[in-house]
Design a protein around this motif. Sequence first.
Motif, PDB file in Angstrom:
ATOM      1  N   LEU A 111       0.717  -1.111   0.192  1.00 30.68           N
ATOM      2  CA  LEU A 111      -0.085   0.258  -0.092  1.00 30.68           C
ATOM      3  C   LEU A 111       0.873   1.288   0.289  1.00 30.68           C
ATOM      4  O   LEU A 111       0.237   2.182  -0.452  1.00 30.68           O
ATOM      5  CB  LEU A 111      -0.999  -0.065   1.556  1.00 30.68           C
ATOM      6  N   PHE A 112       1.750   1.780   0.798  1.00 31.51           N
ATOM      7  CA  PHE A 112       2.546   2.334   0.997  1.00 31.51           C
ATOM      8  C   PHE A 112       3.458   2.625  -0.651  1.00 31.51           C
ATOM      9  O   PHE A 112       3.504   3.685  -1.048  1.00 31.51           O
ATOM     10  CB  PHE A 112       3.333   2.883   1.494  1.00 31.51           C
ATOM     11  N   THR A 113       4.234   1.608  -1.287  1.00 34.48           N
ATOM     12  CA  THR A 113       4.522   1.652  -2.400  1.00 34.48           C
ATOM     13  C   THR A 113       3.652   2.165  -3.544  1.00 34.48           C
ATOM     14  O   THR A 113       3.957   3.300  -4.492  1.00 34.48           O
ATOM     15  CB  THR A 113       4.661   0.189  -2.855  1.00 34.48           C
ATOM     16  N   ALA A 114       2.365   2.069  -3.435  1.00 34.95           N
ATOM     17  CA  ALA A 114       1.045   2.243  -4.000  1.00 34.95           C
ATOM     18  C   ALA A 114       0.626   4.174  -4.104  1.00 34.95           C
ATOM     19  O   ALA A 114       0.770   5.083  -4.491  1.00 34.95           O
ATOM     20  CB  ALA A 114       0.132   1.712  -4.402  1.00 34.95           C
ATOM     21  N   ILE A 115       1.204   4.467  -2.700  1.00 36.28           N
ATOM     22  CA  ILE A 115       0.830   6.025  -1.830  1.00 36.28           C
ATOM     23  C   ILE A 115       1.741   6.816  -2.186  1.00 36.28           C
ATOM     24  O   ILE A 115       1.659   7.914  -2.954  1.00 36.28           O
ATOM     25  CB  ILE A 115       0.920   6.189  -0.678  1.00 36.28           C
ATOM     26  N   THR A 116       2.805   6.699  -2.927  1.00 35.95           N
ATOM     27  CA  THR A 116       3.841   6.577  -3.778  1.00 35.95           C
ATOM     28  C   THR A 116       4.225   7.555  -5.087  1.00 35.95           C
ATOM     29  O   THR A 116       4.190   8.617  -5.521  1.00 35.95           O
ATOM     30  CB  THR A 116       5.262   6.254  -3.569  1.00 35.95           C
ATOM     31  N   GLN A 117       3.088   6.867  -5.480  1.00 34.37           N
ATOM     32  CA  GLN A 117       2.749   6.953  -7.360  1.00 34.37           C
ATOM     33  C   GLN A 117       1.273   8.416  -6.791  1.00 34.37           C
ATOM     34  O   GLN A 117       1.097   8.245  -7.976  1.00 34.37           O
ATOM     35  CB  GLN A 117       1.838   6.136  -8.238  1.00 34.37           C
ATOM     36  N   LEU A 118       0.464   8.846  -5.817  1.00 35.71           N
ATOM     37  CA  LEU A 118      -0.312   9.582  -5.890  1.00 35.71           C
ATOM     38  C   LEU A 118      -0.067  10.639  -6.240  1.00 35.71           C
ATOM     39  O   LEU A 118       1.161  11.193  -5.634  1.00 35.71           O
ATOM     40  CB  LEU A 118      -0.815   9.301  -4.683  1.00 35.71           C
ATOM     41  N   PRO A 119      -0.965  11.608  -6.812  1.00 31.97           N
ATOM     42  CA  PRO A 119      -0.728  13.350  -6.888  1.00 31.97           C
ATOM     43  C   PRO A 119      -0.291  13.498  -5.976  1.00 31.97           C
ATOM     44  O   PRO A 119       0.248  14.938  -5.366  1.00 31.97           O
ATOM     45  CB  PRO A 119      -1.718  13.591  -7.313  1.00 31.97           C
ATOM     46  N   GLU A 120      -1.067  13.223  -4.513  1.00 36.20           N
ATOM     47  CA  GLU A 120      -0.952  14.495  -3.072  1.00 36.20           C
ATOM     48  C   GLU A 120       0.220  14.494  -2.684  1.00 36.20           C
ATOM     49  O   GLU A 120       0.698  14.724  -2.123  1.00 36.20           O
ATOM     50  CB  GLU A 120      -2.076  13.097  -2.170  1.00 36.20           C
ATOM     51  N   TYR A 121       0.760  12.691  -3.243  1.00 42.80           N
ATOM     52  CA  TYR A 121       2.631  12.844  -1.888  1.00 42.80           C
ATOM     53  C   TYR A 121       3.552  12.719  -2.824  1.00 42.80           C
ATOM     54  O   TYR A 121       3.718  12.392  -3.649  1.00 42.80           O
ATOM     55  CB  TYR A 121       2.239  10.730  -2.300  1.00 42.80           C
ATOM     56  N   TYR A 122       4.191  14.221  -2.678  1.00 42.96           N
ATOM     57  CA  TYR A 122       4.987  14.935  -3.156  1.00 42.96           C
ATOM     58  C   TYR A 122       6.191  13.936  -2.657  1.00 42.96           C
ATOM     59  O   TYR A 122       7.169  14.482  -3.646  1.00 42.96           O
ATOM     60  CB  TYR A 122       4.840  16.367  -3.348  1.00 42.96           C
ATOM     61  N   PRO A 123       6.704  14.020  -1.894  1.00 45.42           N
ATOM     62  CA  PRO A 123       8.035  13.301  -1.463  1.00 45.42           C
ATOM     63  C   PRO A 123       8.909  12.892  -2.675  1.00 45.42           C
ATOM     64  O   PRO A 123      10.511  12.695  -2.391  1.00 45.42           O
ATOM     65  CB  PRO A 123       8.085  12.815  -0.146  1.00 45.42           C
ATOM     66  N   THR A 124       8.077  11.273  -3.243  1.00 47.62           N
ATOM     67  CA  THR A 124       8.998  10.737  -3.962  1.00 47.62           C
ATOM     68  C   THR A 124       8.983  11.735  -4.774  1.00 47.62           C
ATOM     69  O   THR A 124      10.148  11.200  -5.336  1.00 47.62           O
ATOM     70  CB  THR A 124       7.676   9.712  -4.084  1.00 47.62           C
ATOM     71  N   ARG A 125       7.971  12.251  -5.641  1.00 45.91           N
ATOM     72  CA  ARG A 125       8.077  13.022  -7.227  1.00 45.91           C
ATOM     73  C   ARG A 125       9.315  14.169  -6.915  1.00 45.91           C
ATOM     74  O   ARG A 125      10.460  14.464  -7.254  1.00 45.91           O
ATOM     75  CB  ARG A 125       6.895  13.654  -7.405  1.00 45.91           C
ATOM     76  N   PRO A 172      -2.806  16.721   2.744  1.00 44.40           N
ATOM     77  CA  PRO A 172      -3.399  16.101   1.951  1.00 44.40           C
ATOM     78  C   PRO A 172      -2.960  14.963   1.515  1.00 44.40           C
ATOM     79  O   PRO A 172      -3.090  13.878   0.738  1.00 44.40           O
ATOM     80  CB  PRO A 172      -3.341  16.994   0.216  1.00 44.40           C
ATOM     81  N   ALA A 173      -0.748  15.041   1.669  1.00 47.44           N
ATOM     82  CA  ALA A 173      -0.678  14.524   1.228  1.00 47.44           C
ATOM     83  C   ALA A 173      -0.002  12.497   2.089  1.00 47.44           C
ATOM     84  O   ALA A 173       0.030  11.594   2.012  1.00 47.44           O
ATOM     85  CB  ALA A 173       1.407  14.769   1.521  1.00 47.44           C
ATOM     86  N   TYR A 174      -1.328  12.849   3.201  1.00 47.99           N
ATOM     87  CA  TYR A 174      -1.406  11.966   4.559  1.00 47.99           C
ATOM     88  C   TYR A 174      -3.032  11.887   4.179  1.00 47.99           C
ATOM     89  O   TYR A 174      -3.462  10.751   5.340  1.00 47.99           O
ATOM     90  CB  TYR A 174      -0.684  12.476   6.223  1.00 47.99           C
ATOM     91  N   ASP A 175      -3.269  12.359   3.142  1.00 47.25           N
ATOM     92  CA  ASP A 175      -5.171  12.461   3.115  1.00 47.25           C
ATOM     93  C   ASP A 175      -6.026  12.065   2.612  1.00 47.25           C
ATOM     94  O   ASP A 175      -6.207  13.237   1.616  1.00 47.25           O
ATOM     95  CB  ASP A 175      -5.593  12.621   5.018  1.00 47.25           C
ATOM     96  N   ASP A 176      -5.343  11.139   1.656  1.00 44.66           N
ATOM     97  CA  ASP A 176      -5.446  11.064  -0.070  1.00 44.66           C
ATOM     98  C   ASP A 176      -6.819  11.812  -0.897  1.00 44.66           C
ATOM     99  O   ASP A 176      -7.595  10.740  -0.162  1.00 44.66           O
ATOM    100  CB  ASP A 176      -4.773  11.046  -0.595  1.00 44.66           C
ATOM    101  N   ALA A 177      -7.694  11.761  -1.943  1.00 38.34           N
ATOM    102  CA  ALA A 177      -8.779  11.374  -1.836  1.00 38.34           C
ATOM    103  C   ALA A 177      -8.875   9.801  -2.929  1.00 38.34           C
ATOM    104  O   ALA A 177     -10.479  10.017  -1.898  1.00 38.34           O
ATOM    105  CB  ALA A 177      -8.601  11.697  -3.020  1.00 38.34           C
ATOM    106  N   LEU A 178      -7.752   9.514  -2.992  1.00 41.56           N
ATOM    107  CA  LEU A 178      -8.453   8.009  -3.021  1.00 41.56           C
ATOM    108  C   LEU A 178      -8.757   6.743  -1.471  1.00 41.56           C
ATOM    109  O   LEU A 178      -8.414   5.981  -1.340  1.00 41.56           O
ATOM    110  CB  LEU A 178      -7.400   7.171  -4.360  1.00 41.56           C
ATOM    111  N   HIS A 179      -8.003   7.795  -0.623  1.00 36.68           N
ATOM    112  CA  HIS A 179      -8.138   6.957   0.914  1.00 36.68           C
ATOM    113  C   HIS A 179      -7.510   5.941   0.911  1.00 36.68           C
ATOM    114  O   HIS A 179      -7.545   4.674   1.833  1.00 36.68           O
ATOM    115  CB  HIS A 179      -9.722   6.292   1.261  1.00 36.68           C
TER     116      HIS A 179
END
Length: 325
Positions: free
Chosen positions: A54-68, A210-217
């Motif tokens: 799940l965390f690997t998937a989170i890193t692909q979210l638009p809200e989760y900026y740290p990885t990018r 939002p990086a820790y509470d994304d729209a897709l949950h």
Amino acid sequence: MVSPSALFAAAAPEFLASEPQHPSAEQIELHDGLLDRPAHIDPKFLYDALGSSLFTAITQLPEYYPTRCEDEIFQRHGADIARHIGPVQAMIDLGAGDCVKAERLFPSLRPSHYVPVDISADYLQTAVRRLQLSYPDLRITAVGQDFSHELALPADVPAEQRLCFYPGSSIGNLGPDDAYAMLRRIRDACPGGGLLVGVDRVKPRSVLEPAYDDALHLTAAFNLNLLRHVNAVLDSDFNVEDWRHVALFNSERSRVEMHLEAQRALHVTWPGGHREFKRGERIHTENSYKFTPQAFSDLLHRAGFRDVAHWSDTRGWFSVFSARA
């Protein structure tokens, strides 16, 4: 593309697992945390096999900026970073997960020995099998280990040629005292070697939360899955449907906090313990501290590092630090 002959020539990755923590030790840790006020669970319990995925998937979210942001820094400043680090024999990847972040640096750092370390041993084994097919000449020694209190590395690599890689702002999951202790452990493990660490920076609440509470949950699922893992370890009877994910920025402590909040009055039991939770009562599951560049540079110097340098993304949201032990 890897040729069929290379597939057969690839050496099997070594896998070392530290002596597993006795189940009763984990159970005692969970028991004590759940009975504390407020209740808390160590974030390491977020990372079972499902939690890691799940965390690997989170890193692909638009809200989760740290990885990018971290990727941008390595793309823009990779040559300068590699020059600052110097020759690398062994790359020690702390909290390696799927090993992708380290893999992106192989062309510039050119390690001859890759040592990924992760608490989720099963997930790590899958990752290194994939990696060995792509890099048949690279020696890989995977270490299944909870390094939050002790960092035990293979002894057959000269310490001065070790680079400890700690990406993704994972250092921010630790409180100030624990972060200092972790940096001291890393320094002790790599005397004369180096550290490459990703650090998240202070920024507006509108970006952080939002990086820790994304729209897709997805982050909510990641946090709630912790209760399933606790049930497996502690034999407790948490019902995931009774809880909701909460993420908030605590500006006084410069950290994003994750909690699980009871949606009704609850009675949770486990062998040897139980607890009543009122509606709205929370279990604190993770912190993510945010730093200014000066504050983190000062922390590195206090922990005994020298020759500290850092690079940032174009928005100044994230930094990568390189330092000598």
